[in-house]
Motif scaffolding. Structure first.
Motif, mmCIF file in Angstrom:
data_model
loop_
_atom_site.group_PDB
_atom_site.id
_atom_site.type_symbol
_atom_site.label_atom_id
_atom_site.label_comp_id
_atom_site.label_asym_id
_atom_site.label_seq_id
_atom_site.Cartn_x
_atom_site.Cartn_y
_atom_site.Cartn_z
ATOM 1 N N GLY A 103 -78.636 48.813 20.194
ATOM 2 C CA GLY A 103 -80.075 48.917 20.379
ATOM 3 C C GLY A 103 -80.582 48.760 21.797
ATOM 4 N N GLY A 104 -79.707 48.449 22.744
ATOM 5 C CA GLY A 104 -80.103 48.410 24.141
ATOM 6 C C GLY A 104 -80.735 47.121 24.615
ATOM 7 N N GLN A 105 -81.041 46.209 23.706
ATOM 8 C CA GLN A 105 -81.666 44.946 24.077
ATOM 9 C C GLN A 105 -80.905 43.793 23.429
ATOM 10 N N VAL A 106 -80.987 42.609 24.057
ATOM 11 C CA VAL A 106 -80.361 41.445 23.430
ATOM 12 C C VAL A 106 -81.083 41.145 22.125
ATOM 13 N N PRO A 107 -80.376 40.596 21.134
ATOM 14 C CA PRO A 107 -81.007 40.355 19.835
ATOM 15 C C PRO A 107 -82.045 39.258 19.873
ATOM 16 N N MET A 108 -83.076 39.426 19.031
ATOM 17 C CA MET A 108 -84.089 38.402 18.834
ATOM 18 C C MET A 108 -83.671 37.500 17.667
ATOM 19 N N PRO A 109 -84.218 36.282 17.597
ATOM 20 C CA PRO A 109 -83.774 35.322 16.575
ATOM 21 C C PRO A 109 -83.819 35.846 15.147
ATOM 22 N N ASP A 110 -84.779 36.720 14.821
ATOM 23 C CA ASP A 110 -84.906 37.196 13.441
ATOM 24 C C ASP A 110 -84.027 38.403 13.128
ATOM 25 N N GLU A 111 -83.288 38.890 14.120
ATOM 26 C CA GLU A 111 -82.393 40.033 13.900
ATOM 27 C C GLU A 111 -81.010 39.505 13.540
ATOM 28 N N VAL A 112 -80.864 39.112 12.293
ATOM 29 C CA VAL A 112 -79.688 38.355 11.860
ATOM 30 C C VAL A 112 -78.387 39.097 12.132
ATOM 31 N N GLU A 113 -78.299 40.352 11.754
ATOM 32 C CA GLU A 113 -77.049 41.095 11.921
ATOM 33 C C GLU A 113 -76.679 41.249 13.385
ATOM 34 N N ARG A 114 -77.670 41.529 14.235
ATOM 35 C CA ARG A 114 -77.391 41.690 15.658
ATOM 36 C C ARG A 114 -77.004 40.353 16.299
ATOM 37 N N VAL A 115 -77.664 39.282 15.887
ATOM 38 C CA VAL A 115 -77.308 37.954 16.389
ATOM 39 C C VAL A 115 -75.869 37.613 16.013
ATOM 40 N N GLU A 116 -75.506 37.885 14.748
ATOM 41 C CA GLU A 116 -74.149 37.594 14.286
ATOM 42 C C GLU A 116 -73.121 38.410 15.051
ATOM 43 N N SER A 117 -73.416 39.678 15.284
ATOM 44 C CA SER A 117 -72.494 40.535 16.027
ATOM 45 C C SER A 117 -72.324 40.041 17.455
ATOM 46 N N PHE A 118 -73.437 39.733 18.114
ATOM 47 C CA PHE A 118 -73.366 39.242 19.484
ATOM 48 C C PHE A 118 -72.571 37.945 19.544
ATOM 49 N N SER A 119 -72.874 37.037 18.633
ATOM 50 C CA SER A 119 -72.191 35.745 18.623
ATOM 51 C C SER A 119 -70.692 35.912 18.454
ATOM 52 N N ARG A 120 -70.292 36.741 17.522
ATOM 53 C CA ARG A 120 -68.866 36.911 17.213
ATOM 54 C C ARG A 120 -68.107 37.580 18.354
ATOM 55 N N ILE A 121 -68.673 38.653 18.897
ATOM 56 C CA ILE A 121 -67.954 39.472 19.885
ATOM 57 C C ILE A 121 -68.092 38.931 21.302
ATOM 58 N N MET A 122 -69.294 38.508 21.644
ATOM 59 C CA MET A 122 -69.595 38.186 23.036
ATOM 60 C C MET A 122 -69.436 36.708 23.381
ATOM 61 N N LYS A 123 -69.414 35.857 22.356
ATOM 62 C CA LYS A 123 -69.390 34.431 22.641
ATOM 63 C C LYS A 123 -68.233 33.707 21.963
ATOM 64 N N LEU A 124 -68.087 33.890 20.652
ATOM 65 C CA LEU A 124 -67.074 33.129 19.938
ATOM 66 C C LEU A 124 -65.651 33.560 20.285
ATOM 67 N N GLU A 125 -65.438 34.852 20.431
ATOM 68 C CA GLU A 125 -64.076 35.319 20.760
ATOM 69 C C GLU A 125 -63.602 34.788 22.114
ATOM 70 N N PRO A 126 -64.407 34.933 23.192
ATOM 71 C CA PRO A 126 -63.924 34.384 24.467
ATOM 72 C C PRO A 126 -63.821 32.863 24.460
ATOM 73 N N PHE A 127 -64.685 32.205 23.679
ATOM 74 C CA PHE A 127 -64.580 30.752 23.593
ATOM 75 C C PHE A 127 -63.272 30.346 22.934
ATOM 76 N N GLU A 128 -62.946 30.985 21.837
ATOM 77 C CA GLU A 128 -61.706 30.652 21.152
ATOM 78 C C GLU A 128 -60.497 30.953 22.046
ATOM 79 N N ARG A 129 -60.555 32.059 22.760
ATOM 80 C CA ARG A 129 -59.471 32.412 23.681
ATOM 81 C C ARG A 129 -59.343 31.365 24.793
ATOM 82 N N GLY A 130 -60.494 30.942 25.355
ATOM 83 C CA GLY A 130 -60.471 29.939 26.403
ATOM 84 C C GLY A 130 -59.922 28.606 25.928
#
Length: 218
Positions: A103-130
């Protein structure tokens, strides 16, 4: 570590200051301690406390690439001020790539699916790797009960993280903005008030790194 052992440790540290808690924690594994940060407001407090005990302690930072400019400026000021041994971990997908597909923009709090996708791909994966690459035996966090009301009753200064098999240390659990502001002023530390985390949306939601990826056993 058994629940009984954790209970005993927390009882012994009940009246300890955050600095004393960190000293105790690092003494348990002086070569295998880390502190994590996302450079949100007040993060200089935990980073200053940790580096007072161990100046070269690795500081794990997940840079998902969509922080506000103010956050990056704050991160650099803090790195320079404290001579941080910063360990940035980046997602395998660039921020531009994720945004183009979502969608071209960072997710807003009420966009559950986009928030979940961002969290999983952009934050949780590198955290677990680190966490797996740094393999800490002691993990120092900036968690505070005030910011985690849904879990406040279960949080303790010393916990056991089952996923990463390490002690999870929360030395400033009880601190409020009053204590945090006073500490920043006393030590002339940088801060910033503008912060947005697309993986959770606002200041009152718990960080996905603690809520989704990590299982604590008391």
């Amino acid at each position: 570590m058994s629940p009984e052992e954790l209970q005993s440790i927390n009882q012994r540290l009940q009246s300890a200051s955050p600095l004393e808690i960190i000293r105790w924690a690092i003494d348990q594994a002086p070569e295998s301690a880390i502190v994590t940060t996302n450079f949100r407001p007040y993060e200089a407090v935990i980073l200053h406390l940790a580096t007072q005990v161990q100046p070269e302690i690795p500081a794990l930072w997940i840079d998902h690439g969509t922080n506000l400019p103010e956050t990056y400026i704050f991160a650099e000021k803090t790195r320079e001020k404290l001579s941080l041994n910063l360990k940035p971990y980046l997602p395998k997908m660039t921020a531009a790539h994720w945004l183009a597909l979502n969608g071209g923009q960072v997710p807003m709090p009420d966009e559950v699916e986009r928030v979940e996708s961002f969290s999983r791909i952009m934050k949780l994966e590198p955290f677990e790797r680190g966490m797996h690459e740094l393999a800490p035996k002691v993990w120092i966090t900036a968690l505070r009960k005030e910011q985690n009301p849904q879990r406040a009753a279960t949080l303790q200064p010393v916990m056991w993280d089952a996923k990463f098999q390490c002690l999870k240390i929360n030395p400033i659990l009880e601190w409020t903005p009053v204590e945090m502001d006073a500490y920043l002023a006393e030590h002339d530390l940088p801060n910033e008030r503008t912060y947005y985390d697309p993986a959770k949306g606002d200041e009152k939601h718990e960080c996905g790194l603690h809520a989704k990826l990590v299982t604590d056993k008391q």
